[in-house]
Design a protein around this motif. Structure first.
Motif, PDB file in Angstrom:
ATOM      1  N   PRO A 128       3.221   5.065  -5.469  1.00 40.89           N
ATOM      2  CA  PRO A 128       4.486   5.412  -4.826  1.00 40.89           C
ATOM      3  C   PRO A 128       5.712   4.838  -5.526  1.00 40.89           C
ATOM      4  O   PRO A 128       6.811   5.333  -5.336  1.00 40.89           O
ATOM      5  CB  PRO A 128       4.341   4.816  -3.426  1.00 40.89           C
ATOM      6  CG  PRO A 128       3.352   3.718  -3.586  1.00 40.89           C
ATOM      7  CD  PRO A 128       2.405   4.170  -4.652  1.00 40.89           C
ATOM      8  N   VAL A 129       5.553   3.779  -6.323  1.00 41.13           N
ATOM      9  CA  VAL A 129       6.715   3.176  -6.983  1.00 41.13           C
ATOM     10  C   VAL A 129       6.922   3.775  -8.357  1.00 41.13           C
ATOM     11  O   VAL A 129       8.009   4.202  -8.716  1.00 41.13           O
ATOM     12  CB  VAL A 129       6.555   1.640  -7.076  1.00 41.13           C
ATOM     13  CG1 VAL A 129       7.723   1.034  -7.852  1.00 41.13           C
ATOM     14  CG2 VAL A 129       6.495   1.035  -5.688  1.00 41.13           C
ATOM     15  N   PHE A 176       2.265   0.117   2.176  1.00 45.35           N
ATOM     16  CA  PHE A 176       3.096   1.094   1.464  1.00 45.35           C
ATOM     17  C   PHE A 176       4.397   1.391   2.208  1.00 45.35           C
ATOM     18  O   PHE A 176       5.404   1.729   1.590  1.00 45.35           O
ATOM     19  CB  PHE A 176       2.314   2.392   1.225  1.00 45.35           C
ATOM     20  CG  PHE A 176       1.265   2.258   0.158  1.00 45.35           C
ATOM     21  CD1 PHE A 176       1.618   1.933  -1.140  1.00 45.35           C
ATOM     22  CD2 PHE A 176      -0.075   2.444   0.448  1.00 45.35           C
ATOM     23  CE1 PHE A 176       0.664   1.793  -2.133  1.00 45.35           C
ATOM     24  CE2 PHE A 176      -1.034   2.299  -0.531  1.00 45.35           C
ATOM     25  CZ  PHE A 176      -0.672   1.975  -1.827  1.00 45.35           C
ATOM     26  N   ASN A 227       6.605  -1.374   0.948  1.00 38.82           N
ATOM     27  CA  ASN A 227       6.869  -1.391  -0.491  1.00 38.82           C
ATOM     28  C   ASN A 227       7.307  -0.049  -1.068  1.00 38.82           C
ATOM     29  O   ASN A 227       7.368   0.092  -2.299  1.00 38.82           O
ATOM     30  CB  ASN A 227       5.635  -1.894  -1.241  1.00 38.82           C
ATOM     31  CG  ASN A 227       5.489  -3.393  -1.119  1.00 38.82           C
ATOM     32  OD1 ASN A 227       6.218  -4.155  -1.735  1.00 38.82           O
ATOM     33  ND2 ASN A 227       4.562  -3.821  -0.273  1.00 38.82           N
ATOM     34  N   SER A 228       7.604   0.912  -0.216  1.00 33.67           N
ATOM     35  CA  SER A 228       8.140   2.190  -0.681  1.00 33.67           C
ATOM     36  C   SER A 228       9.425   2.489   0.073  1.00 33.67           C
ATOM     37  O   SER A 228       9.595   2.073   1.223  1.00 33.67           O
ATOM     38  CB  SER A 228       7.140   3.329  -0.419  1.00 33.67           C
ATOM     39  OG  SER A 228       5.869   3.016  -0.916  1.00 33.67           O
ATOM     40  N   SER A 229      10.312   3.205  -0.561  1.00 39.16           N
ATOM     41  CA  SER A 229      11.498   3.664   0.160  1.00 39.16           C
ATOM     42  C   SER A 229      11.054   4.684   1.207  1.00 39.16           C
ATOM     43  O   SER A 229      10.029   5.353   1.037  1.00 39.16           O
ATOM     44  CB  SER A 229      12.491   4.301  -0.807  1.00 39.16           C
ATOM     45  OG  SER A 229      11.945   5.497  -1.349  1.00 39.16           O
ATOM     46  N   VAL A 241      10.185   8.112  -0.214  1.00 37.86           N
ATOM     47  CA  VAL A 241       8.915   8.200  -0.937  1.00 37.86           C
ATOM     48  C   VAL A 241       7.747   8.108   0.041  1.00 37.86           C
ATOM     49  O   VAL A 241       6.761   8.828  -0.075  1.00 37.86           O
ATOM     50  CB  VAL A 241       8.828   7.094  -2.006  1.00 37.86           C
ATOM     51  CG1 VAL A 241       7.441   7.066  -2.648  1.00 37.86           C
ATOM     52  CG2 VAL A 241       9.893   7.295  -3.077  1.00 37.86           C
ATOM     53  N   TYR A 242       7.867   7.206   1.019  1.00 32.37           N
ATOM     54  CA  TYR A 242       6.767   6.995   1.969  1.00 32.37           C
ATOM     55  C   TYR A 242       6.455   8.268   2.748  1.00 32.37           C
ATOM     56  O   TYR A 242       5.296   8.549   3.064  1.00 32.37           O
ATOM     57  CB  TYR A 242       7.129   5.868   2.931  1.00 32.37           C
ATOM     58  CG  TYR A 242       6.002   5.477   3.854  1.00 32.37           C
ATOM     59  CD1 TYR A 242       4.882   4.817   3.368  1.00 32.37           C
ATOM     60  CD2 TYR A 242       6.063   5.769   5.216  1.00 32.37           C
ATOM     61  CE1 TYR A 242       3.839   4.459   4.220  1.00 32.37           C
ATOM     62  CE2 TYR A 242       5.036   5.419   6.077  1.00 32.37           C
ATOM     63  CZ  TYR A 242       3.929   4.754   5.576  1.00 32.37           C
ATOM     64  OH  TYR A 242       2.899   4.413   6.415  1.00 32.37           O
ATOM     65  N   LEU A 277       3.715  10.433   1.298  1.00 26.92           N
ATOM     66  CA  LEU A 277       2.358   9.909   1.100  1.00 26.92           C
ATOM     67  C   LEU A 277       1.374  10.353   2.170  1.00 26.92           C
ATOM     68  O   LEU A 277       0.165  10.143   2.032  1.00 26.92           O
ATOM     69  CB  LEU A 277       2.392   8.369   1.056  1.00 26.92           C
ATOM     70  CG  LEU A 277       3.237   7.736  -0.057  1.00 26.92           C
ATOM     71  CD1 LEU A 277       3.176   6.215   0.026  1.00 26.92           C
ATOM     72  CD2 LEU A 277       2.773   8.210  -1.427  1.00 26.92           C
ATOM     73  N   GLY A 309      10.639  -0.278   4.177  1.00 25.92           N
ATOM     74  CA  GLY A 309      11.391  -0.076   2.946  1.00 25.92           C
ATOM     75  C   GLY A 309      11.921  -1.342   2.302  1.00 25.92           C
ATOM     76  O   GLY A 309      12.825  -1.276   1.469  1.00 25.92           O
ATOM     77  N   THR A 345      11.270  -3.311  -0.272  1.00 28.77           N
ATOM     78  CA  THR A 345      10.487  -3.372  -1.502  1.00 28.77           C
ATOM     79  C   THR A 345      10.745  -4.676  -2.253  1.00 28.77           C
ATOM     80  O   THR A 345      11.676  -5.403  -1.958  1.00 28.77           O
ATOM     81  CB  THR A 345      10.850  -2.189  -2.422  1.00 28.77           C
ATOM     82  OG1 THR A 345      12.258  -2.246  -2.699  1.00 28.77           O
ATOM     83  CG2 THR A 345      10.537  -0.867  -1.773  1.00 28.77           C
ATOM     84  N   SER A 376      12.046  -0.105  -8.900  1.00 30.22           N
ATOM     85  CA  SER A 376      11.140   0.749  -9.672  1.00 30.22           C
ATOM     86  C   SER A 376      11.515   0.794 -11.140  1.00 30.22           C
ATOM     87  O   SER A 376      10.654   0.951 -12.002  1.00 30.22           O
ATOM     88  CB  SER A 376      11.125   2.173  -9.091  1.00 30.22           C
ATOM     89  OG  SER A 376      12.408   2.745  -9.160  1.00 30.22           O
TER      90      SER A 376
END
Length: 494
Positions: A170-171, A242, A245-247, A250-251, A254, A274, A276, A371
Protein backbone atom coordinates in the motif's frame (compact mmCIF):
# COMPACT_ATOMS: atom_id res chain seq x y z
CA UNK A 1 34.65 9.19 8.03
CA UNK A 2 35.28 11.60 5.16
CA UNK A 3 38.72 12.34 6.63
CA UNK A 4 39.47 8.61 6.91
CA UNK A 5 38.29 8.07 3.32
CA UNK A 6 40.56 10.89 2.13
CA UNK A 7 43.53 9.42 3.99
CA UNK A 8 42.95 5.82 2.92
CA UNK A 9 41.58 6.19 -0.63
CA UNK A 10 43.07 9.47 -1.85
CA UNK A 11 41.81 13.06 -2.32
CA UNK A 12 39.33 12.36 -5.15
CA UNK A 13 37.59 9.50 -3.36
CA UNK A 14 37.74 11.47 -0.11
CA UNK A 15 36.07 14.49 -1.73
CA UNK A 16 33.37 12.32 -3.33
CA UNK A 17 32.81 10.45 -0.06
CA UNK A 18 32.48 13.75 1.82
CA UNK A 19 30.04 15.15 -0.74
CA UNK A 20 28.04 11.89 -0.75
CA UNK A 21 27.89 12.05 3.04
CA UNK A 22 26.52 15.59 2.91
CA UNK A 23 23.73 14.48 0.57
CA UNK A 24 23.10 11.34 2.58
CA UNK A 25 22.95 12.98 6.02
CA UNK A 26 20.52 15.58 4.64
CA UNK A 27 18.18 12.89 3.34
CA UNK A 28 18.61 10.81 6.50
CA UNK A 29 17.47 13.68 8.72
CA UNK A 30 14.36 14.18 6.57
CA UNK A 31 13.57 10.45 6.60
CA UNK A 32 13.95 10.08 10.35
CA UNK A 33 11.95 13.24 11.06
CA UNK A 34 9.13 11.98 8.87
CA UNK A 35 8.63 9.13 11.35
CA UNK A 36 7.46 11.41 14.17
CA UNK A 37 5.32 13.85 12.17
CA UNK A 38 2.13 11.82 12.22
CA UNK A 39 2.79 10.65 15.79
CA UNK A 40 2.67 14.26 17.06
CA UNK A 41 0.15 15.62 14.55
CA UNK A 42 -2.90 17.03 16.42
CA UNK A 43 -1.54 15.32 19.53
CA UNK A 44 -1.04 18.08 22.16
CA UNK A 45 -0.40 15.53 24.91
CA UNK A 46 2.49 13.92 23.03
CA UNK A 47 3.84 17.25 21.74
CA UNK A 48 3.89 18.68 25.27
CA UNK A 49 5.68 15.62 26.65
CA UNK A 50 8.35 15.92 23.92
CA UNK A 51 8.71 19.71 24.18
CA UNK A 52 9.14 19.65 27.96
CA UNK A 53 12.26 17.48 27.61
CA UNK A 54 14.15 20.43 26.07
CA UNK A 55 14.13 22.86 29.07
CA UNK A 56 14.55 19.94 31.47
CA UNK A 57 17.62 18.74 29.58
CA UNK A 58 19.12 22.24 29.51
CA UNK A 59 18.59 22.56 33.27
CA UNK A 60 20.32 19.20 33.81
CA UNK A 61 23.20 20.25 31.56
CA UNK A 62 23.70 23.55 33.44
CA UNK A 63 23.42 21.84 36.85
CA UNK A 64 26.03 19.24 35.92
CA UNK A 65 28.32 21.89 34.43
CA UNK A 66 28.12 24.00 37.61
CA UNK A 67 28.29 21.25 40.26
CA UNK A 68 29.93 18.24 38.59
CA UNK A 69 27.25 16.11 40.28
CA UNK A 70 25.23 13.90 37.92
CA UNK A 71 23.19 11.83 40.37
CA UNK A 72 20.63 14.36 41.58
CA UNK A 73 20.21 16.24 38.26
CA UNK A 74 19.53 12.85 36.62
CA UNK A 75 16.95 11.79 39.22
CA UNK A 76 15.16 15.15 39.21
CA UNK A 77 15.33 15.45 35.40
CA UNK A 78 13.86 11.98 34.83
CA UNK A 79 11.14 12.60 37.44
CA UNK A 80 10.16 15.86 35.71
CA UNK A 81 9.91 14.06 32.35
CA UNK A 82 7.54 11.53 33.96
CA UNK A 83 5.50 14.42 35.36
CA UNK A 84 5.34 15.85 31.82
CA UNK A 85 3.86 12.57 30.51
CA UNK A 86 1.23 12.30 33.24
CA UNK A 87 0.36 16.02 33.04
CA UNK A 88 -0.45 15.62 29.33
CA UNK A 89 -4.20 14.92 29.57
CA UNK A 90 -4.69 17.99 31.78
CA UNK A 91 -2.54 20.20 29.52
CA UNK A 92 -4.32 19.26 26.28
CA UNK A 93 -7.55 20.90 27.38
CA UNK A 94 -5.88 24.22 28.28
CA UNK A 95 -4.65 27.15 26.19
CA UNK A 96 -1.19 25.56 26.10
CA UNK A 97 -2.78 22.43 24.65
CA UNK A 98 -4.39 24.50 21.90
CA UNK A 99 -1.01 26.04 21.05
CA UNK A 100 0.53 22.56 20.87
CA UNK A 101 -2.17 21.13 18.59
CA UNK A 102 0.01 21.25 15.48
CA UNK A 103 -0.45 20.00 11.94
CA UNK A 104 2.30 18.21 9.98
CA UNK A 105 3.46 21.35 8.15
CA UNK A 106 3.98 23.24 11.42
CA UNK A 107 5.80 20.26 12.92
CA UNK A 108 7.94 20.06 9.76
CA UNK A 109 9.15 23.59 10.61
CA UNK A 110 9.47 23.04 14.37
CA UNK A 111 11.75 19.99 14.10
CA UNK A 112 14.47 21.74 12.03
CA UNK A 113 14.27 24.74 14.38
CA UNK A 114 14.97 22.45 17.35
CA UNK A 115 17.79 20.74 15.42
CA UNK A 116 19.37 24.12 14.67
CA UNK A 117 19.73 24.93 18.36
CA UNK A 118 20.90 21.39 19.18
CA UNK A 119 23.62 21.66 16.51
CA UNK A 120 24.70 25.26 17.19
CA UNK A 121 24.64 25.30 21.00
CA UNK A 122 27.48 23.74 23.04
CA UNK A 123 27.01 19.97 23.19
CA UNK A 124 26.83 19.94 27.03
CA UNK A 125 23.90 22.38 27.12
CA UNK A 126 21.22 20.58 25.08
CA UNK A 127 22.30 17.65 22.91
CA UNK A 128 24.19 15.54 25.47
CA UNK A 129 21.84 15.94 28.48
CA UNK A 130 18.66 15.45 26.43
CA UNK A 131 20.04 12.35 24.76
CA UNK A 132 21.31 11.14 28.14
CA UNK A 133 17.91 11.53 29.81
CA UNK A 134 16.15 9.90 26.87
CA UNK A 135 18.35 6.82 27.24
CA UNK A 136 16.54 5.95 30.48
CA UNK A 137 13.23 5.91 28.60
CA UNK A 138 14.65 3.86 25.75
CA UNK A 139 16.00 1.22 28.11
CA UNK A 140 12.90 1.22 30.29
CA UNK A 141 10.40 0.93 27.43
CA UNK A 142 12.15 -1.97 25.78
CA UNK A 143 12.75 -3.87 29.01
CA UNK A 144 9.01 -3.45 29.66
CA UNK A 145 8.15 -4.63 26.14
CA UNK A 146 10.41 -7.68 26.34
CA UNK A 147 8.92 -8.66 29.71
CA UNK A 148 5.41 -7.96 28.38
CA UNK A 149 5.94 -10.14 25.31
CA UNK A 150 7.02 -13.08 27.49
CA UNK A 151 4.17 -12.61 29.99
CA UNK A 152 1.36 -11.93 27.51
CA UNK A 153 2.74 -14.17 24.74
CA UNK A 154 0.71 -12.34 22.07
CA UNK A 155 -0.67 -14.30 19.16
CA UNK A 156 0.66 -13.31 15.74
CA UNK A 157 -2.21 -12.07 13.61
CA UNK A 158 -0.30 -11.63 10.37
CA UNK A 159 -0.09 -14.60 8.00
CA UNK A 160 3.39 -15.90 7.14
CA UNK A 161 2.90 -14.68 3.55
CA UNK A 162 0.62 -11.82 2.58
CA UNK A 163 -0.77 -10.78 -0.77
CA UNK A 164 2.06 -8.22 -0.94
CA UNK A 165 4.83 -10.82 -0.86
CA UNK A 166 5.61 -10.16 -4.53
CA UNK A 167 5.48 -6.39 -4.12
CA UNK A 168 2.66 -3.95 -4.69
CA UNK A 169 2.17 -2.95 -1.05
CA UNK A 170 0.00 0.00 0.00
CA UNK A 171 2.91 2.43 0.48
CA UNK A 172 5.20 1.66 -2.44
CA UNK A 173 4.47 -0.79 -5.24
CA UNK A 174 8.04 -2.10 -5.45
CA UNK A 175 9.44 -5.64 -5.37
CA UNK A 176 10.31 -7.20 -2.01
CA UNK A 177 13.98 -7.34 -3.05
CA UNK A 178 15.73 -4.91 -2.94
CA UNK A 179 13.29 -2.87 -0.83
CA UNK A 180 13.25 -5.20 2.16
CA UNK A 181 16.97 -4.44 2.61
CA UNK A 182 16.59 -0.66 2.53
CA UNK A 183 13.37 -0.56 4.57
CA UNK A 184 14.79 -2.41 7.59
CA UNK A 185 17.70 0.00 7.88
CA UNK A 186 19.30 0.50 11.29
CA UNK A 187 18.06 -2.85 12.59
CA UNK A 188 20.47 -4.65 10.26
CA UNK A 189 23.18 -2.28 9.00
CA UNK A 190 23.27 1.49 8.96
CA UNK A 191 25.33 4.20 7.32
CA UNK A 192 24.01 6.68 9.87
CA UNK A 193 25.70 4.63 12.59
CA UNK A 194 28.93 4.82 10.59
CA UNK A 195 28.56 8.61 10.59
CA UNK A 196 28.04 8.95 14.32
CA UNK A 197 30.35 6.08 15.24
CA UNK A 198 33.27 7.58 13.32
CA UNK A 199 32.77 11.19 14.38
CA UNK A 200 30.67 11.92 17.44
CA UNK A 201 30.92 8.72 19.51
CA UNK A 202 34.76 8.51 19.77
CA UNK A 203 34.84 11.99 21.30
CA UNK A 204 32.58 10.79 24.14
CA UNK A 205 34.47 7.62 25.08
CA UNK A 206 36.56 7.50 28.25
CA UNK A 207 38.79 4.60 27.20
CA UNK A 208 39.52 2.36 24.20
CA UNK A 209 38.01 -0.67 25.93
CA UNK A 210 34.58 1.03 25.79
CA UNK A 211 34.51 0.80 21.99
CA UNK A 212 33.19 -2.78 21.80
CA UNK A 213 30.18 -2.41 24.13
CA UNK A 214 29.33 1.06 22.79
CA UNK A 215 29.84 0.32 19.08
CA UNK A 216 29.13 -3.36 18.56
CA UNK A 217 26.83 -3.60 21.58
CA UNK A 218 24.74 -0.69 20.33
CA UNK A 219 24.20 -2.41 16.98
CA UNK A 220 23.02 -5.57 18.78
CA UNK A 221 20.58 -3.46 20.81
CA UNK A 222 19.41 -1.79 17.60
CA UNK A 223 18.71 -5.26 16.21
CA UNK A 224 16.71 -6.03 19.37
CA UNK A 225 14.74 -2.81 18.89
CA UNK A 226 13.93 -3.87 15.31
CA UNK A 227 12.73 -7.31 16.45
CA UNK A 228 10.55 -5.82 19.20
CA UNK A 229 9.09 -3.31 16.73
CA UNK A 230 8.34 -6.17 14.33
CA UNK A 231 6.58 -8.16 17.08
CA UNK A 232 4.53 -5.10 18.05
CA UNK A 233 3.50 -4.59 14.42
CA UNK A 234 2.54 -8.18 13.58
CA UNK A 235 0.61 -8.60 16.84
CA UNK A 236 -1.92 -6.14 15.38
CA UNK A 237 -4.67 -7.31 13.09
CA UNK A 238 -3.46 -6.87 9.47
CA UNK A 239 -6.42 -4.63 8.60
CA UNK A 240 -5.69 -2.40 11.63
CA UNK A 241 -1.99 -2.24 10.75
CA UNK A 242 -2.68 -1.10 7.19
CA UNK A 243 -5.35 1.37 8.37
CA UNK A 244 -2.67 3.08 10.48
CA UNK A 245 0.12 2.89 7.90
CA UNK A 246 -1.81 3.86 4.77
CA UNK A 247 -3.52 7.07 3.82
CA UNK A 248 -7.34 6.76 3.91
CA UNK A 249 -7.43 7.05 0.10
CA UNK A 250 -5.03 4.14 -0.37
CA UNK A 251 -6.62 2.06 2.40
CA UNK A 252 -10.01 2.28 0.70
CA UNK A 253 -8.54 0.40 -2.29
CA UNK A 254 -7.30 -2.56 -0.21
CA UNK A 255 -10.71 -4.08 0.46
CA UNK A 256 -10.06 -4.36 4.23
CA UNK A 257 -12.20 -3.50 7.24
CA UNK A 258 -10.61 -2.44 10.57
CA UNK A 259 -11.07 -4.91 13.43
CA UNK A 260 -9.98 -3.29 16.71
CA UNK A 261 -8.96 0.14 15.43
CA UNK A 262 -11.98 1.99 16.83
CA UNK A 263 -11.58 0.63 20.35
CA UNK A 264 -7.81 1.18 20.25
CA UNK A 265 -8.43 4.80 19.23
CA UNK A 266 -10.84 5.19 22.16
CA UNK A 267 -8.36 3.64 24.61
CA UNK A 268 -5.48 5.92 23.63
CA UNK A 269 -7.67 8.99 23.06
CA UNK A 270 -6.44 9.65 19.53
CA UNK A 271 -7.69 8.98 16.01
CA UNK A 272 -5.18 6.41 14.69
CA UNK A 273 -6.29 6.22 11.08
CA UNK A 274 -3.71 7.24 8.48
CA UNK A 275 -0.89 7.97 10.97
CA UNK A 276 1.87 6.67 8.73
CA UNK A 277 5.57 6.55 9.54
CA UNK A 278 5.88 3.58 11.87
CA UNK A 279 6.07 5.40 15.21
CA UNK A 280 2.34 5.05 15.90
CA UNK A 281 2.40 1.38 14.87
CA UNK A 282 4.97 0.58 17.55
CA UNK A 283 3.08 2.53 20.22
CA UNK A 284 -0.28 0.97 19.28
CA UNK A 285 1.23 -2.51 18.96
CA UNK A 286 2.81 -2.29 22.40
CA UNK A 287 -0.40 -0.91 23.89
CA UNK A 288 -2.38 -3.70 22.18
CA UNK A 289 -0.07 -6.31 23.71
CA UNK A 290 -0.28 -4.82 27.20
CA UNK A 291 -4.07 -4.41 27.16
CA UNK A 292 -4.20 -8.20 27.47
CA UNK A 293 -3.44 -7.53 31.15
CA UNK A 294 -6.84 -6.66 32.77
CA UNK A 295 -5.49 -4.00 35.17
CA UNK A 296 -3.62 -2.26 32.33
CA UNK A 297 -6.64 -1.11 30.29
CA UNK A 298 -7.11 2.04 32.38
CA UNK A 299 -3.48 3.03 31.75
CA UNK A 300 -3.51 2.43 27.98
CA UNK A 301 -3.62 6.12 27.05
CA UNK A 302 -0.71 6.95 29.36
CA UNK A 303 1.35 4.04 28.09
CA UNK A 304 0.63 4.96 24.46
CA UNK A 305 1.78 8.56 25.00
CA UNK A 306 4.82 7.37 26.93
CA UNK A 307 5.83 5.19 23.98
CA UNK A 308 5.19 8.11 21.58
CA UNK A 309 7.45 10.21 23.82
CA UNK A 310 10.05 7.45 23.81
CA UNK A 311 9.96 7.20 20.03
CA UNK A 312 10.03 10.96 19.49
CA UNK A 313 13.06 11.45 21.73
CA UNK A 314 14.61 8.36 20.15
CA UNK A 315 14.31 10.01 16.75
CA UNK A 316 15.32 13.44 18.06
CA UNK A 317 18.47 11.83 19.46
CA UNK A 318 19.37 10.86 15.90
CA UNK A 319 18.24 14.19 14.46
CA UNK A 320 20.29 16.40 16.76
CA UNK A 321 23.42 14.23 16.48
CA UNK A 322 22.95 13.94 12.71
CA UNK A 323 22.43 17.66 12.24
CA UNK A 324 25.58 18.32 14.24
CA UNK A 325 27.49 15.90 11.98
CA UNK A 326 25.98 17.69 8.97
CA UNK A 327 27.15 21.00 10.40
CA UNK A 328 30.72 19.66 10.67
CA UNK A 329 30.56 18.33 7.10
CA UNK A 330 29.35 21.70 5.78
CA UNK A 331 32.06 23.56 7.70
CA UNK A 332 34.68 21.14 6.40
CA UNK A 333 33.41 21.29 2.81
CA UNK A 334 32.95 25.06 2.53
CA UNK A 335 36.01 25.62 4.68
CA UNK A 336 38.10 24.67 1.64
CA UNK A 337 36.87 27.91 0.04
CA UNK A 338 36.67 30.08 3.19
CA UNK A 339 39.21 28.99 5.82
CA UNK A 340 37.56 30.43 8.98
CA UNK A 341 34.65 27.99 8.47
CA UNK A 342 37.04 25.15 9.32
CA UNK A 343 37.10 26.39 12.93
CA UNK A 344 34.27 24.54 14.65
CA UNK A 345 34.40 26.96 17.59
CA UNK A 346 33.89 30.03 15.37
CA UNK A 347 30.36 31.17 16.27
CA UNK A 348 29.31 32.74 12.91
CA UNK A 349 30.51 29.62 11.09
CA UNK A 350 28.63 27.34 13.48
CA UNK A 351 25.42 29.34 13.05
CA UNK A 352 25.74 29.43 9.24
CA UNK A 353 26.50 25.70 8.91
CA UNK A 354 23.76 24.67 11.37
CA UNK A 355 21.18 26.86 9.62
CA UNK A 356 22.14 25.55 6.18
CA UNK A 357 21.99 21.93 7.37
CA UNK A 358 18.51 22.41 8.86
CA UNK A 359 17.31 24.31 5.78
CA UNK A 360 18.38 21.48 3.47
CA UNK A 361 16.74 18.58 5.28
CA UNK A 362 13.86 20.76 6.50
CA UNK A 363 12.89 21.49 2.88
CA UNK A 364 12.76 17.76 2.06
CA UNK A 365 10.71 17.13 5.19
CA UNK A 366 8.27 19.97 4.48
CA UNK A 367 7.72 19.10 0.83
CA UNK A 368 7.78 15.27 0.99
CA UNK A 369 5.70 12.42 2.32
CA UNK A 370 6.62 9.10 3.90
CA UNK A 371 6.25 7.07 0.68
CA UNK A 372 8.79 9.19 -1.19
CA UNK A 373 11.20 10.26 1.57
CA UNK A 374 11.51 6.88 3.29
CA UNK A 375 12.66 5.06 0.16
CA UNK A 376 15.12 7.88 -0.55
CA UNK A 377 16.35 7.65 3.04
CA UNK A 378 16.74 3.87 2.77
CA UNK A 379 18.85 4.12 -0.37
CA UNK A 380 21.03 6.91 1.04
CA UNK A 381 21.48 5.25 4.44
CA UNK A 382 22.55 1.91 2.98
CA UNK A 383 24.78 3.59 0.39
CA UNK A 384 26.53 5.26 3.32
CA UNK A 385 26.88 1.84 4.95
CA UNK A 386 28.50 0.62 1.72
CA UNK A 387 31.02 3.47 1.84
CA UNK A 388 31.70 2.62 5.49
CA UNK A 389 32.40 -1.01 4.53
CA UNK A 390 34.65 0.15 1.66
CA UNK A 391 36.72 2.31 4.02
CA UNK A 392 36.82 -0.47 6.63
CA UNK A 393 38.02 -3.03 4.07
CA UNK A 394 40.78 -0.66 2.96
CA UNK A 395 42.03 -0.12 6.51
CA UNK A 396 42.11 -3.89 7.18
CA UNK A 397 43.89 -4.63 3.89
CA UNK A 398 46.77 -2.37 4.90
CA UNK A 399 47.51 -4.57 7.94
CA UNK A 400 49.58 -7.48 6.58
CA UNK A 401 48.64 -10.15 9.13
CA UNK A 402 44.94 -9.18 9.26
CA UNK A 403 44.02 -9.35 5.57
CA UNK A 404 41.75 -12.37 6.06
CA UNK A 405 39.42 -10.19 8.15
CA UNK A 406 38.75 -8.09 5.06
CA UNK A 407 35.98 -10.60 4.25
CA UNK A 408 33.99 -9.27 7.22
CA UNK A 409 33.57 -6.11 5.14
CA UNK A 410 33.62 -7.53 1.59
CA UNK A 411 30.85 -10.13 2.03
CA UNK A 412 28.17 -7.70 3.31
CA UNK A 413 29.49 -5.06 0.89
CA UNK A 414 28.96 -7.32 -2.13
CA UNK A 415 25.28 -7.81 -1.24
CA UNK A 416 24.61 -4.30 -0.01
CA UNK A 417 26.23 -2.41 -2.88
CA UNK A 418 24.30 -4.35 -5.54
CA UNK A 419 21.07 -4.04 -3.55
CA UNK A 420 21.29 -0.31 -2.91
CA UNK A 421 22.24 0.52 -6.50
CA UNK A 422 19.40 -1.54 -7.94
CA UNK A 423 16.96 0.03 -5.47
CA UNK A 424 18.12 3.52 -6.44
CA UNK A 425 17.90 2.71 -10.15
CA UNK A 426 14.41 1.19 -9.71
CA UNK A 427 13.12 4.24 -7.82
CA UNK A 428 14.54 6.69 -10.37
CA UNK A 429 13.17 4.79 -13.35
CA UNK A 430 9.76 3.75 -12.00
CA UNK A 431 8.88 6.48 -9.50
CA UNK A 432 10.92 9.67 -9.28
CA UNK A 433 11.29 10.38 -13.01
CA UNK A 434 8.11 8.59 -14.12
CA UNK A 435 5.41 11.22 -14.67
CA UNK A 436 2.67 8.61 -14.38
CA UNK A 437 3.85 7.41 -10.94
CA UNK A 438 2.31 8.62 -7.68
CA UNK A 439 5.72 9.52 -6.19
CA UNK A 440 6.94 11.51 -9.23
CA UNK A 441 9.58 13.88 -7.87
CA UNK A 442 12.39 15.29 -10.03
CA UNK A 443 14.40 16.52 -7.02
CA UNK A 444 14.43 13.06 -5.42
CA UNK A 445 15.47 11.59 -8.76
CA UNK A 446 18.38 14.02 -9.15
CA UNK A 447 19.52 13.42 -5.56
CA UNK A 448 19.42 9.65 -6.10
CA UNK A 449 21.47 9.84 -9.31
CA UNK A 450 24.09 12.10 -7.71
CA UNK A 451 24.46 9.79 -4.71
CA UNK A 452 24.77 6.65 -6.83
CA UNK A 453 27.40 8.28 -9.08
CA UNK A 454 29.42 9.45 -6.07
CA UNK A 455 29.18 5.98 -4.57
CA UNK A 456 30.43 4.47 -7.84
CA UNK A 457 33.44 6.83 -7.89
CA UNK A 458 34.33 5.81 -4.33
CA UNK A 459 34.00 2.12 -5.25
CA UNK A 460 36.22 2.45 -8.35
CA UNK A 461 38.85 4.36 -6.36
CA UNK A 462 38.72 1.70 -3.64
CA UNK A 463 39.19 -1.21 -6.06
CA UNK A 464 42.14 0.61 -7.60
CA UNK A 465 43.61 1.16 -4.13
CA UNK A 466 43.02 -2.48 -3.13
CA UNK A 467 44.87 -3.75 -6.21
CA UNK A 468 47.71 -1.33 -5.53
CA UNK A 469 48.07 -2.50 -1.92
CA UNK A 470 47.64 -6.17 -2.81
CA UNK A 471 50.37 -6.02 -5.48
CA UNK A 472 52.79 -4.02 -3.35
CA UNK A 473 55.79 -5.86 -1.79
CA UNK A 474 55.00 -7.54 1.52
CA UNK A 475 58.09 -5.95 3.05
CA UNK A 476 56.47 -2.53 2.67
CA UNK A 477 53.43 -3.74 4.57
CA UNK A 478 55.63 -5.30 7.23
CA UNK A 479 57.53 -2.03 7.57
CA UNK A 480 54.23 -0.20 8.08
CA UNK A 481 53.27 -2.74 10.74
CA UNK A 482 56.65 -2.40 12.46
CA UNK A 483 56.23 1.37 12.42
CA UNK A 484 52.79 1.04 14.04
CA UNK A 485 54.15 -1.42 16.66
CA UNK A 486 57.04 0.90 17.53
CA UNK A 487 54.65 3.88 17.83
CA UNK A 488 52.34 1.85 20.05
CA UNK A 489 55.30 0.74 22.20
CA UNK A 490 56.47 4.34 22.55
CA UNK A 491 52.97 5.40 23.61
CA UNK A 492 52.77 2.53 26.10
CA UNK A 493 56.21 3.34 27.57
CA UNK A 494 55.35 7.02 28.00
Amino acid sequence: MSEVAKEELGPVAGFCAGLAMLFIITITMAGLSMVVLHALEHNPWGTFAVAITIPIAMAVGIAYKKTGNLKWPSIIGFALIMVGVFAGPYIQDTLVGQWLTLDTKTLAIALPVYAFFAAALPVWLLLAPRDYLSSFMKIGVFIALIIGVFIVNPSISFPAFTEFVNGGGPVIAGPVWPFISITIACGAISGFHAFVGSGTTPKMLNRWSDIKPVGFGAMLVECLVAIMALIAAIALQPADYFAINSSPEVYSTLGMQPVHLAELSDEVGLNLEGRTGGAVTLAVGMTYIFTELPWFKNLAAFFFQFVILFEAVFILTAIDAGTRVSRYLIQDFFGEFYKPLKKVDWLPGSIFASALACLLWGYLLYSGDISSVWALFGVSNQLMASIGLIVGATVILKIADKRRYMLTCLIPLAYLYVTVNYAGYWMVKNVYLNEAAKGYNVLNGILSIIMLVLGLIVMVAAIKKWLEIWNSPDRRLEAMQEQRDSANQATYSS
